[in-house]
Design a protein around this motif. Structure first.
Motif, PDB file in Angstrom:
ATOM      1  N   GLU A   1      -1.933  -4.423  -3.970  1.00 46.90           N
ATOM      2  CA  GLU A   1      -0.627  -4.330  -2.926  1.00 46.90           C
ATOM      3  C   GLU A   1       0.597  -4.729  -3.429  1.00 46.90           C
ATOM      4  O   GLU A   1       0.486  -6.301  -3.134  1.00 46.90           O
ATOM      5  CB  GLU A   1      -1.485  -4.074  -1.168  1.00 46.90           C
TER       6      GLU A   1
ATOM      7  N   LYS B   1      -5.360  -8.023  -1.296  1.00 51.78           N
ATOM      8  CA  LYS B   1      -6.016  -7.107  -0.713  1.00 51.78           C
ATOM      9  C   LYS B   1      -7.272  -7.030  -0.201  1.00 51.78           C
ATOM     10  O   LYS B   1      -8.041  -6.690  -1.314  1.00 51.78           O
ATOM     11  CB  LYS B   1      -5.099  -5.428  -0.402  1.00 51.78           C
TER      12      LYS B   1
ATOM     13  N   THR C   1      -9.812  -4.787   0.563  1.00 50.30           N
ATOM     14  CA  THR C   1     -10.118  -2.894   1.084  1.00 50.30           C
ATOM     15  C   THR C   1     -11.238  -1.937   1.514  1.00 50.30           C
ATOM     16  O   THR C   1     -11.066  -1.773   2.280  1.00 50.30           O
ATOM     17  CB  THR C   1     -10.068  -2.687  -0.314  1.00 50.30           C
TER      18      THR C   1
ATOM     19  N   ILE D   1     -10.190  -5.149   7.253  1.00 53.14           N
ATOM     20  CA  ILE D   1      -9.491  -4.385   6.199  1.00 53.14           C
ATOM     21  C   ILE D   1      -7.986  -4.935   6.218  1.00 53.14           C
ATOM     22  O   ILE D   1      -7.580  -4.576   6.989  1.00 53.14           O
ATOM     23  CB  ILE D   1      -9.638  -3.193   6.567  1.00 53.14           C
TER      24      ILE D   1
END
Length: 170
Positions: A81, A94, A96, A111
């Motif tokens: 990100e 990040k 996910t 998440i």
């Protein structure tokens, strides 16, 4: 007429001689080509033998090493990100996906969380693949994470225990 016939006969035999010479020359060229092809074929056979010996040696070395070690993970999938930090764009790793029964889920990882450190190492200069490799290790071994709850959330630390390699990508 006799003289004409003699001339024709000498021309016929001359062209016959030329044909014989041309045939002999062609035969020599064919023999040379066959010889070159034989040399190439022999070299390729030697190269193939050498490659087979090298492959056999490599195979023996690999077989002596034994099976690859089993690596466990923490039950996450990663992505990136891009966020703005003091006016500068910065890529962050990040989370996910979180496996519902994996170590990360049990420890409260969610998440959208952004990874800051893995085992005390700042991950801001690593790509996703490198960070994923950093999370793997022997099943049962500890892993320290420092993460941020989203872009503006608090930073938290957690110690997880890697799960046994289940064969999943998380």
């Amino acid at each position: 007429q006799l003289e004409e016939a003699t001339q024709k006969l000498s021309m016929t035999s001359k062209s016959g001689d030329e044909r014989a010479i041309a045939l002999e020359k062609a035969q020599k060229e064919e023999d040379n080509v066959k010889m070159e092809l034989r040399k190439i074929s022999e070299k390729q056979a030697l190269d193939l033998d050498e490659a087979q010996r090298a492959l056999s040696s490599l195979h023996s070395a690999v077989c002596k090493q034994g099976p690859a070690p089993v690596l466990g993970g923490i039950g996450i999938a990663l992505g990136t990100e891009t966020i703005n930090v003091k006016g500068k764009k910065r890529k962050m790793v990040k989370i996910t996906q979180v496996a519902s029964s994996g170590p990360a889920a049990k420890a409260g990882v969610q998440i959208g969380d952004l990874l800051v450190e893995v085992d005390g190492r700042d991950v801001s200069n690593f790509d996703v693949k490198q960070v994923k490799e950093m999370t793997k290790g022997p099943p049962g071994s500890p892993l320290k994470l420092k993460a941020k709850r989203g872009v503006s959330g608090p930073v938290y630390k957690v110690v997880l225990e890697r799960s046994g390699g289940t064969g999943t990508s998380m």
